[in-house]
Design a protein around this motif. Sequence first.
Motif, mmCIF file in Angstrom:
data_model
loop_
_atom_site.group_PDB
_atom_site.id
_atom_site.type_symbol
_atom_site.label_atom_id
_atom_site.label_comp_id
_atom_site.label_asym_id
_atom_site.label_seq_id
_atom_site.Cartn_x
_atom_site.Cartn_y
_atom_site.Cartn_z
ATOM 1 N N LEU A 54 -89.131 10.735 -55.569
ATOM 2 C CA LEU A 54 -89.001 11.466 -56.827
ATOM 3 C C LEU A 54 -88.528 12.889 -56.567
ATOM 4 O O LEU A 54 -87.677 13.412 -57.286
ATOM 5 C CB LEU A 54 -90.341 11.482 -57.568
ATOM 6 C CG LEU A 54 -90.779 10.181 -58.231
ATOM 7 C CD1 LEU A 54 -92.225 10.295 -58.717
ATOM 8 C CD2 LEU A 54 -89.863 9.821 -59.399
ATOM 9 N N ARG A 55 -89.069 13.518 -55.532
ATOM 10 C CA ARG A 55 -88.689 14.889 -55.198
ATOM 11 C C ARG A 55 -87.198 14.976 -54.832
ATOM 12 O O ARG A 55 -86.539 15.980 -55.075
ATOM 13 C CB ARG A 55 -89.514 15.407 -54.023
ATOM 14 C CG ARG A 55 -90.980 15.608 -54.340
ATOM 15 C CD ARG A 55 -91.181 16.734 -55.314
ATOM 16 N NE ARG A 55 -92.600 17.052 -55.460
ATOM 17 C CZ ARG A 55 -93.112 17.674 -56.500
ATOM 18 N NH1 ARG A 55 -92.343 18.046 -57.483
ATOM 19 N NH2 ARG A 55 -94.403 17.924 -56.557
ATOM 20 N N GLU A 56 -86.676 13.900 -54.226
ATOM 21 C CA GLU A 56 -85.260 13.894 -53.876
ATOM 22 C C GLU A 56 -84.376 13.892 -55.119
ATOM 23 O O GLU A 56 -83.255 14.405 -55.097
ATOM 24 C CB GLU A 56 -84.939 12.663 -53.024
ATOM 25 C CG GLU A 56 -85.546 12.697 -51.627
ATOM 26 C CD GLU A 56 -85.349 11.390 -50.881
ATOM 27 O OE1 GLU A 56 -84.769 10.448 -51.492
ATOM 28 O OE2 GLU A 56 -85.761 11.302 -49.713
ATOM 29 N N ARG A 57 -84.892 13.320 -56.211
ATOM 30 C CA ARG A 57 -84.100 13.201 -57.435
ATOM 31 C C ARG A 57 -84.179 14.449 -58.306
ATOM 32 O O ARG A 57 -83.262 14.723 -59.069
ATOM 33 C CB ARG A 57 -84.568 11.988 -58.243
ATOM 34 C CG ARG A 57 -84.380 10.662 -57.524
ATOM 35 C CD ARG A 57 -84.774 9.503 -58.418
ATOM 36 N NE ARG A 57 -84.611 8.225 -57.739
ATOM 37 C CZ ARG A 57 -84.758 7.041 -58.334
ATOM 38 N NH1 ARG A 57 -85.082 7.000 -59.625
ATOM 39 N NH2 ARG A 57 -84.600 5.927 -57.653
ATOM 40 N N GLY A 58 -85.275 15.177 -58.202
ATOM 41 C CA GLY A 58 -85.410 16.367 -59.027
ATOM 42 C C GLY A 58 -86.843 16.846 -59.066
ATOM 43 O O GLY A 58 -87.767 16.145 -58.644
ATOM 44 N N PRO A 59 -87.049 18.057 -59.590
ATOM 45 C CA PRO A 59 -88.409 18.611 -59.653
ATOM 46 C C PRO A 59 -89.231 17.911 -60.728
ATOM 47 O O PRO A 59 -88.776 17.745 -61.862
ATOM 48 C CB PRO A 59 -88.175 20.083 -59.993
ATOM 49 C CG PRO A 59 -86.864 20.101 -60.723
ATOM 50 C CD PRO A 59 -86.043 18.998 -60.124
ATOM 51 N N VAL A 60 -90.435 17.521 -60.376
ATOM 52 C CA VAL A 60 -91.374 16.950 -61.341
ATOM 53 C C VAL A 60 -92.787 17.150 -60.800
ATOM 54 O O VAL A 60 -93.046 16.876 -59.621
ATOM 55 C CB VAL A 60 -91.097 15.450 -61.602
ATOM 56 C CG1 VAL A 60 -91.240 14.622 -60.330
ATOM 57 C CG2 VAL A 60 -92.017 14.898 -62.689
ATOM 58 N N ALA B 291 -85.958 7.039 -63.593
ATOM 59 C CA ALA B 291 -84.502 7.117 -63.721
ATOM 60 C C ALA B 291 -84.072 6.891 -65.165
ATOM 61 O O ALA B 291 -83.102 7.494 -65.642
ATOM 62 C CB ALA B 291 -83.842 6.085 -62.810
ATOM 63 N N GLY B 292 -84.810 6.031 -65.885
ATOM 64 C CA GLY B 292 -84.480 5.754 -67.274
ATOM 65 C C GLY B 292 -84.811 6.915 -68.189
ATOM 66 O O GLY B 292 -84.041 7.250 -69.090
ATOM 67 N N GLN B 293 -85.960 7.527 -67.982
ATOM 68 C CA GLN B 293 -86.357 8.718 -68.744
ATOM 69 C C GLN B 293 -87.221 9.588 -67.850
ATOM 70 O O GLN B 293 -88.339 9.224 -67.501
ATOM 71 C CB GLN B 293 -87.120 8.338 -70.017
ATOM 72 C CG GLN B 293 -87.520 9.558 -70.841
ATOM 73 C CD GLN B 293 -87.553 9.275 -72.321
ATOM 74 O OE1 GLN B 293 -87.577 8.133 -72.738
ATOM 75 N NE2 GLN B 293 -87.544 10.318 -73.132
ATOM 76 N N TRP B 294 -86.683 10.730 -67.490
ATOM 77 C CA TRP B 294 -87.360 11.609 -66.536
ATOM 78 C C TRP B 294 -88.651 12.141 -67.147
ATOM 79 O O TRP B 294 -88.644 12.710 -68.241
ATOM 80 C CB TRP B 294 -86.452 12.754 -66.138
ATOM 81 C CG TRP B 294 -86.940 13.512 -64.943
ATOM 82 C CD1 TRP B 294 -87.455 14.762 -64.921
ATOM 83 C CD2 TRP B 294 -86.967 13.044 -63.593
ATOM 84 N NE1 TRP B 294 -87.796 15.116 -63.639
ATOM 85 C CE2 TRP B 294 -87.512 14.085 -62.805
ATOM 86 C CE3 TRP B 294 -86.587 11.852 -62.972
ATOM 87 C CZ2 TRP B 294 -87.682 13.965 -61.422
ATOM 88 C CZ3 TRP B 294 -86.759 11.731 -61.603
ATOM 89 C CH2 TRP B 294 -87.300 12.781 -60.842
#
Length: 246
Positions: free
Chosen positions: A76-82, A51-54
């Motif tokens: 993590l997947r809920e927050r964005g693609p990585v 959350a601090g640095q993707w």
Amino acid sequence: MQQPYTTPSAGRVLVVDDDPTVAEVVAGYLVRAGHAVDRAADGPSALASAAGQWPDLVVLDLMLPGMDGLEVCARLRERGPVPVIMLTARGDEDDRVLGLEVGADDYVTKPFSPRELVLRVESVLRRTRPAAAAVPGTLAAAGLTVDAAARRATKDGTELALTLREFDLLAFLLRHPGRAFAREELMREVWGWDFGDLSTVTVHVRRLRGKVEDDPARPRLIRTVWGVGYRFEPDAAAGPEEDRHA
């Protein structure tokens, strides 16, 4: 003092492992390869760090205390693609399959070679870069559209939430309609591996079908070719007994 060397795929990597020795060794090898590295020893710390640095990629131990790697990956997947590379214990096939099911892009079994892990990291990072698209421009078939440069895929105009490997697999199949590929060929062409666990391919095909097929239980587009592997058929209609299993 040895200077770090920078690769074209260098990025920010979050290493999540509760074993400080493993985390330190992995981080050291990644830093020497030119990557920026953040470390976390448990799930909540990993989510806070992200959350601090993707990060550009996460190396994630499956067996974390409290919140395990599967839950961390899902959150993590809920927050964005990585992209996520999962670290699993040798022989735990069920764990590897579960990791792939929740969206891990790759896995490495413990004990592992840190150099091998760095190569896996760089292979995954290269595929996340727009310049890494094997074929420029847009591919389209059967209501599916893949923009290789933007790494964006849609079905009937609606954007698909694909993982890194799912996107690469779909793009590869769209580039070769009507041709049957063995799992070994797909592993080599899509994953860049000359050997590995073929269940990786099976799981990704199953997940991809769940996103692109109208009825994943009766796939019309990604067909199983028994005794061979898979074939993308954009124009065919599924027969009454067409494959129900991967």
